[in-house]
Write a protein that holds these residues in place. Structure first.
Motif, PDB file in Angstrom:
ATOM      1  N   LYS A  38       0.840  -1.211   0.000  1.00 53.89           N
ATOM      2  CA  LYS A  38       0.000   0.000   0.000  1.00 53.89           C
ATOM      3  C   LYS A  38       0.869   1.253   0.000  1.00 53.89           C
ATOM      4  CE  LYS A  38      -2.289   2.791   3.458  1.00 53.89           C
ATOM      5  NZ  LYS A  38      -1.089   3.415   4.026  1.00 53.89           N
TER       6      LYS A  38
ATOM      7  N   LYS B 216       2.372   5.562  -4.900  1.00 57.37           N
ATOM      8  CA  LYS B 216       3.483   6.451  -5.290  1.00 57.37           C
ATOM      9  C   LYS B 216       4.014   6.089  -6.674  1.00 57.37           C
ATOM     10  CE  LYS B 216       3.343   6.624  -0.623  1.00 57.37           C
ATOM     11  NZ  LYS B 216       4.293   6.358   0.421  1.00 57.37           N
TER      12      LYS B 216
ATOM     13  N   ARG C 162       0.071  14.998  11.647  1.00 54.95           N
ATOM     14  CA  ARG C 162       0.414  14.702  10.261  1.00 54.95           C
ATOM     15  C   ARG C 162       0.478  15.975   9.414  1.00 54.95           C
ATOM     16  NH1 ARG C 162      -1.656   9.199   8.067  1.00 54.95           N
ATOM     17  NH2 ARG C 162       0.449   9.239   7.266  1.00 54.95           N
ATOM     18  N   PRO C 163       1.384  16.876   9.751  1.00 61.68           N
ATOM     19  CA  PRO C 163       1.513  18.128   8.996  1.00 61.68           C
ATOM     20  C   PRO C 163       2.140  17.903   7.621  1.00 61.68           C
ATOM     21  CG  PRO C 163       3.205  17.986  10.696  1.00 61.68           C
ATOM     22  CD  PRO C 163       2.356  16.758  10.842  1.00 61.68           C
TER      23      PRO C 163
ATOM     24  N   ASN D 102       4.319  20.428   6.438  1.00 61.08           N
ATOM     25  CA  ASN D 102       5.316  21.502   6.364  1.00 61.08           C
ATOM     26  C   ASN D 102       6.573  21.090   5.603  1.00 61.08           C
ATOM     27  OD1 ASN D 102       5.616  19.765   8.610  1.00 61.08           O
ATOM     28  ND2 ASN D 102       6.992  21.191   9.632  1.00 61.08           N
ATOM     29  N   TYR D 103       7.048  19.844   5.770  1.00 62.31           N
ATOM     30  CA  TYR D 103       8.253  19.418   5.034  1.00 62.31           C
ATOM     31  C   TYR D 103       7.972  19.481   3.530  1.00 62.31           C
ATOM     32  CZ  TYR D 103       9.602  17.024   9.464  1.00 62.31           C
ATOM     33  OH  TYR D 103       9.902  16.680  10.755  1.00 62.31           O
TER      34      TYR D 103
ATOM     35  N   SER E 140      11.532  11.637   6.987  1.00 64.50           N
ATOM     36  CA  SER E 140      10.126  11.432   6.626  1.00 64.50           C
ATOM     37  C   SER E 140      10.015  10.673   5.302  1.00 64.50           C
ATOM     38  CB  SER E 140       9.454  12.805   6.513  1.00 64.50           C
ATOM     39  OG  SER E 140       8.388  12.766   5.605  1.00 64.50           O
ATOM     40  N   VAL E 141       9.148   9.667   5.311  1.00 65.50           N
ATOM     41  CA  VAL E 141       8.906   8.863   4.106  1.00 65.50           C
ATOM     42  C   VAL E 141       8.323   9.760   3.001  1.00 65.50           C
ATOM     43  CG1 VAL E 141       7.435   7.013   3.185  1.00 65.50           C
ATOM     44  CG2 VAL E 141       8.632   6.708   5.363  1.00 65.50           C
ATOM     45  N   GLY E 142       7.241  10.470   3.339  1.00 58.77           N
ATOM     46  CA  GLY E 142       6.563  11.297   2.341  1.00 58.77           C
ATOM     47  C   GLY E 142       7.465  12.402   1.811  1.00 58.77           C
TER      48      GLY E 142
ATOM     49  N   ASP F  70       4.061   0.913  11.817  1.00 59.07           N
ATOM     50  CA  ASP F  70       2.828   0.226  11.388  1.00 59.07           C
ATOM     51  C   ASP F  70       2.777  -1.242  11.821  1.00 59.07           C
ATOM     52  OD1 ASP F  70       1.767   2.468   9.607  1.00 59.07           O
ATOM     53  OD2 ASP F  70       3.785   2.170   8.873  1.00 59.07           O
TER      54      ASP F  70
ATOM     55  N   VAL G  46       7.759   7.429  16.029  1.00 59.16           N
ATOM     56  CA  VAL G  46       7.496   8.006  14.696  1.00 59.16           C
ATOM     57  C   VAL G  46       6.290   8.946  14.733  1.00 59.16           C
ATOM     58  CG1 VAL G  46       6.994   7.485  12.268  1.00 59.16           C
ATOM     59  CG2 VAL G  46       8.527   5.999  13.578  1.00 59.16           C
TER      60      VAL G  46
ATOM     61  N   ARG H 252      -4.447   0.864  10.917  1.00 55.00           N
ATOM     62  CA  ARG H 252      -3.683  -0.170  11.645  1.00 55.00           C
ATOM     63  C   ARG H 252      -4.305  -0.469  13.010  1.00 55.00           C
ATOM     64  NH1 ARG H 252      -1.637  -1.814   7.061  1.00 55.00           N
ATOM     65  NH2 ARG H 252      -0.693  -0.084   5.944  1.00 55.00           N
TER      66      ARG H 252
HETATM   67  N1  EPU Z   1       6.096  14.918   9.414  1.00 56.19           N
HETATM   68  C1  EPU Z   1       6.155  16.266   9.642  1.00 56.19           C
HETATM   69  N2  EPU Z   1       5.980  17.112   8.590  1.00 56.19           N
HETATM   70  C2  EPU Z   1       5.744  16.662   7.323  1.00 56.19           C
HETATM   71  C3  EPU Z   1       5.684  15.274   7.081  1.00 56.19           C
HETATM   72  C4  EPU Z   1       5.866  14.421   8.166  1.00 56.19           C
HETATM   73  O1  EPU Z   1       6.363  16.708  10.780  1.00 56.19           O
HETATM   74  O2  EPU Z   1       5.588  17.484   6.399  1.00 56.19           O
HETATM   75  C5  EPU Z   1       6.236  13.989  10.556  1.00 56.19           C
HETATM   76  C6  EPU Z   1       4.944  13.191  10.803  1.00 56.19           C
HETATM   77  O3  EPU Z   1       4.023  13.920  11.538  1.00 56.19           O
HETATM   78  C7  EPU Z   1       5.469  11.966  11.514  1.00 56.19           C
HETATM   79  C8  EPU Z   1       6.861  11.763  10.892  1.00 56.19           C
HETATM   80  O4  EPU Z   1       7.203  12.995  10.263  1.00 56.19           O
HETATM   81  O5  EPU Z   1       5.609  12.229  12.890  1.00 56.19           O
HETATM   82  C9  EPU Z   1       6.935  10.652   9.895  1.00 56.19           C
HETATM   83  O6  EPU Z   1       5.969  10.840   8.873  1.00 56.19           O
HETATM   84  P1  EPU Z   1       6.252  10.360   7.374  1.00 56.19           P
HETATM   85  O7  EPU Z   1       6.294  11.552   6.498  1.00 56.19           O
HETATM   86  O8  EPU Z   1       7.445   9.448   7.394  1.00 56.19           O
HETATM   87  O9  EPU Z   1       4.955   9.533   7.090  1.00 56.19           O
HETATM   88  P2  EPU Z   1       4.044   9.551   5.788  1.00 56.19           P
HETATM   89  O10 EPU Z   1       4.875   9.606   4.571  1.00 56.19           O
HETATM   90  O11 EPU Z   1       2.940  10.520   5.961  1.00 56.19           O
HETATM   91  C10 EPU Z   1       4.113   6.960   5.431  1.00 56.19           C
HETATM   92  C11 EPU Z   1       3.083   5.890   5.395  1.00 56.19           C
HETATM   93  C12 EPU Z   1       2.564   5.611   6.794  1.00 56.19           C
HETATM   94  C13 EPU Z   1       3.746   5.193   7.666  1.00 56.19           C
HETATM   95  C14 EPU Z   1       4.836   6.272   7.631  1.00 56.19           C
HETATM   96  C15 EPU Z   1       6.072   5.881   8.387  1.00 56.19           C
HETATM   97  C16 EPU Z   1       2.101   6.169   3.234  1.00 56.19           C
HETATM   98  C17 EPU Z   1       0.919   6.546   2.419  1.00 56.19           C
HETATM   99  N3  EPU Z   1       1.984   6.290   4.540  1.00 56.19           N
HETATM  100  O12 EPU Z   1       3.423   8.106   5.930  1.00 56.19           O
HETATM  101  O13 EPU Z   1       1.670   4.526   6.695  1.00 56.19           O
HETATM  102  O14 EPU Z   1       3.313   4.998   8.969  1.00 56.19           O
HETATM  103  O15 EPU Z   1       5.196   6.566   6.267  1.00 56.19           O
HETATM  104  O16 EPU Z   1       6.627   4.706   7.862  1.00 56.19           O
HETATM  105  O17 EPU Z   1       3.118   5.733   2.701  1.00 56.19           O
HETATM  106  C18 EPU Z   1      -0.196   3.254   7.212  1.00 56.19           C
HETATM  107  O18 EPU Z   1       0.153   2.528   6.279  1.00 56.19           O
HETATM  108  O19 EPU Z   1      -1.135   2.977   8.001  1.00 56.19           O
HETATM  109  C19 EPU Z   1       0.526   4.492   7.435  1.00 56.19           C
HETATM  110  C20 EPU Z   1       0.127   5.440   8.283  1.00 56.19           C
END
Ligand code: EPU
Length: 440
Positions: free
Chosen positions: A24, A29, A127-128, A130-131, A169-171, A312, A334, A394
């Motif tokens: 997923k 992506k 879940r901001p 800002n990055y 951050s993954v995203g 997760d 995380v 989850r």
């Molecule tokens: N964060 C910020 N600012 C941002 C982006 C992220 O502060 O602009 C913080 C988040 O608040 C969090 C941390 O950085 O505390 C990590 O977030 P990340 O960006 O890594 O997460 P994501 O890309 O939004 C993806 C998965 C999540 C998974 C996380 C961590 C997708 C669609 N979602 O989220 O998956 O938990 O990486 O591995 O790929 C799920 O599958 O249930 C799920 C939530």
């Protein structure tokens, strides 16, 4: 309120075989990446989950023609005539997904503009974005916050840049990759996330013609190119889904063969599974997980970015830990707010306390703030059926596991949320001999 009501008659081991398909957290992506290709792309091993539907809808709105063979899991995407979409349509289609933010870079390259609605995603913290916005600005995008969402333009094009992420951050890493591959010049991304799903996206982009190198110190270099073509790719398997069924096998004293599960993406999970007292057998075509009998063992585990223990994986494992002998500690580093699901487990008889302090052994960025991000689980506690409501993807699957492990009947409300990330979970439950009935 989310729909779907399930009645679960618990106390019965899950036994049998299920298949996991593509991840997923990669598939949507890779679908977005197809927007960057001049020629059509083909993605294989695509699961039928709602996030795929949402992204298909969004891409179609932007002129991408999509064909999905659900049985074979083959998605064909033709991005040869990308066009702008209406804000209201994008808003209506985005659903609760956070993927729209990743469309920005590719749309800015293709159309010179992008719009993202207010974003959803699971309720597991702020879940901001800002990055994401600061990355897009750093490439030269102009960000305009409007009533319905955010509009982006790139009046002078997008240019390579240096980005230093405050957190891997993954995203944000994916945002950088999807924007940098066609930006003019070189981009250096420091402090990148290196999850297997990200490496799979790098493989996709490389097939399309991108030049990306990943260093040993979490630095990624991207050389922008003038043109990218379509790709043919098989998505890596979903290691979160695989681990979820593995924890379900443990919590229910069951025995489940997860066809498609891949060892090297799950090394950290498998170590923890063994330490808790679970048994597994890695085969070429998947991994068998089972409860070998005797008491499960308590342990201390901290979630972290790859190669750490995934956030997760945490919630399904916590259900199994309620059956372990002694005190277990889970430190979530995380997300600041990922223990909401434990209140339902308490209602079912589990003994779980959540704390603001960092209890796992290392201090994390949430330690000095007001977040309940550590959990202490005391076991074994017999679980009993209850009426519970699914809080997020989850957490919701964990509720399902708890209901399957509990003695008596549970009614689990809001199970449609689980469709976001678990393909055919109702038929998989049936294949594993679970006693479940959909009431609504
Ligand atoms: N964060 C910020 N600012 C941002 C982006 C992220 O502060 O602009 C913080 C988040 O608040 C969090 C941390 O950085 O505390 C990590 O977030 P990340 O960006 O890594 O997460 P994501 O890309 O939004 C993806 C998965 C999540 C998974 C996380 C961590 C997708 C669609 N979602 O989220 O998956 O938990 O990486 O591995 O790929 C799920 O599958 O249930 C799920 C939530």
């Amino acid at each position: 309120m989310v729909d779907g009501l399930l009645q679960v008659q618990g106390g019965r081991p899950l036994r049998g075989e299920i298949t996991v398909r593509g991840a997923k957290n990669l598939v949507p992506k890779a679908m977005v990446a197809a927007l960057l290709g001049r020629t059509p792309s083909v993605l294989r091993n695509v699961p039928l989950i709602r996030d795929v539907d949402v992204v298909s809808g969004l891409l179609s709105l932007h002129g991408v023609s999509i064909d999905y063979d659900q049985t074979e899991g083959i998605l064909s995407l033709d991005s040869s005539s990308v066009e702008s979409a209406h804000m209201a349509d994008i808003d209506a289609h985005a659903g609760s997904s956070r993927i729209p933010i990743l469309l920005c870079g590719p749309l800015l390259h293709r159309l010179g503009e992008a719009f993202i609605p207010d974003l959803g995603g699971c309720r597991i913290g702020d879940r901001p974005i800002n990055y994401h916005l600061s990355i897009l600005r750093s490439f030269g995008a102009v960000v305009d916050k409007q009533a319905m969402g955010i509009r982006l333009t790139a009046p002078h094009g997008l240019h390579g840049t240096v980005i230093d992420l405050p957190y891997p951050s993954v995203g944000a890493t994916e945002q950088t990759l999807l924007t940098a591959v066609r930006a003019e010049g070189l981009t250096e991304l420091r402090g990148a996330a290196i999850e297997p799903e990200i490496m799979d996206l790098v493989d996709v982009l490389q097939k399309m013609g991108a030049i990306i190198s990943v260093d040993t110190d979490r630095t990624i270099h991207i050389e922008g190119v003038d043109e990218l073509v379509g790709y043919t790719h098989t998505a890596l398997p979903d290691r979160i889904e695989a681990a979820s069924w593995a924890s379900a096998a443990l919590a229910t004293h069951g025995d489940v063969f997860v066809r498609g599960a891949h060892q090297s993406d799950m090394t950290t999970f498998l170590n923890v599974y063994r330490k808790v007292g679970g048994a597994f057998d890695v085969r070429d075509d998947g991994i068998r997980f089972w409860h070998p009998g005797g008491d499960l063992k308590s342990l201390v585990v901290e979630t972290n970015v790859h190669p750490g223990f995934m956030t997760d994986w945490q919630q399904p494992l916590v259900v199994a830990l309620t059956q372990a002998d002694g005190l277990s500690i889970v430190h979530e580093t995380v997300y600041e707010n990922r223990f909401g699901f434990t209140s339902a487990l308490r209602k079912m008889g589990a003994t779980i306390q959540v704390y603001r302090e960092c209890l796992g052994g290392s201090a994390c960025r949430f330690g000095q703030r007001n977040f309940y991000h550590s959990a202490v689980i005391s076991g074994p506690s017999p679980l009993r059926g209850a009426d519970i409501e699914v809080p997020d993807l989850r957490g919701g699957f964990s509720h399902l596991i708890a209901a399957l492990a509990a003695e008596g009947t549970s009614r689990v409300e809001g199970i449609n949320l689980i469709d976001r990330g678990y393909e055919h979970f109702m038929s998989k439950l049936a294949a594993l001999d679970a006693d479940v009935t959909r009431l609504a």
